[in-house]
Design an enzyme around this catalytic site. Sequence first.
Site, short mmCIF file in Angstrom:
data_model
loop_
_atom_site.label_atom_id
_atom_site.label_comp_id
_atom_site.label_asym_id
_atom_site.label_seq_id
_atom_site.Cartn_x
_atom_site.Cartn_y
_atom_site.Cartn_z
N ASP A 156 0.87 -1.17 0.00
CA ASP A 156 0.00 0.00 0.00
C ASP A 156 0.91 1.23 0.00
O ASP A 156 2.11 1.13 0.28
CB ASP A 156 -0.88 -0.05 1.25
CG ASP A 156 -1.69 1.21 1.44
OD1 ASP A 156 -2.35 1.66 0.48
OD2 ASP A 156 -1.64 1.76 2.56
N ASP B 64 -0.10 5.22 0.99
CA ASP B 64 -0.32 6.12 2.12
C ASP B 64 -0.43 5.34 3.43
O ASP B 64 -1.24 4.42 3.54
CB ASP B 64 -1.60 6.93 1.93
CG ASP B 64 -1.52 7.87 0.74
OD1 ASP B 64 -0.78 8.86 0.82
OD2 ASP B 64 -2.20 7.60 -0.28
N ASP C 133 -1.73 -0.72 5.93
CA ASP C 133 -2.10 -0.20 7.26
C ASP C 133 -3.60 -0.19 7.51
O ASP C 133 -4.03 0.33 8.55
CB ASP C 133 -1.55 1.21 7.43
CG ASP C 133 -2.29 2.24 6.58
OD1 ASP C 133 -2.53 1.95 5.39
OD2 ASP C 133 -2.62 3.33 7.09
#
Length: 214
Positions: free
Chosen positions: A10, A12, A166
């Site tokens: 991922d 961000d 996240d």
Amino acid sequence: MKRISLFIFDLDGTLIDSKRDIASSVHHTMKILGLPPIADEVIHSFVGNGVTPLIQQSVETTGAVNFQEALTIFQEHYQAHCIDTTRSFPGILEIIRHFEKTPKVVITNKSQGFSDTIIEGLGLTSSFIGVYGGDTKFPKKPDPTLVHHLLQSIGAAPESAVIIGDSRVDIETGKNAGIMTCGVTWGFRPKEELVESRPDYLIDRPENLTKIFR
């Protein structure tokens, strides 16, 4: 230790800390439209599903706002300021170097243009065999179509691939695709969300990846 044929990251909250630049562009948008400010923590909670949901959630309480105008204001400001303060998280560059011989891709729901600008601006373009934004021909995460495409393209078995992220969206993407999942706690989403998502692995520091994968 698990041998890995494909790392899927991922963007961000996983590879990069982009919170300040995203929040600054939302604040700019709200100010231009004469809307009340939003707390940074609230803005950060909207990140993960792409720009459109981010702006929708940011202005949804105002009713009378022209959403397209808000989106345009944000996009123009963020394109010009998306690497003002954005940097890779501590330890990320070392992990990329450690696994330099293993294919790595970025899959993000962030727009392709923003993603390319940031990856290039941080000097990371050569580190990945591909960067896939949320507005490509493939459906957004947590749809597994892109992951299946990548596995087939490089000839990797699902059990030799891992997605690292996240948020719940990242873990769901991995589960939907039948690959390993690894949650990271240094990002934007609360640890509780990741625990509830039940990833195969949950790590607090990037260097922990070297203890799990090879």
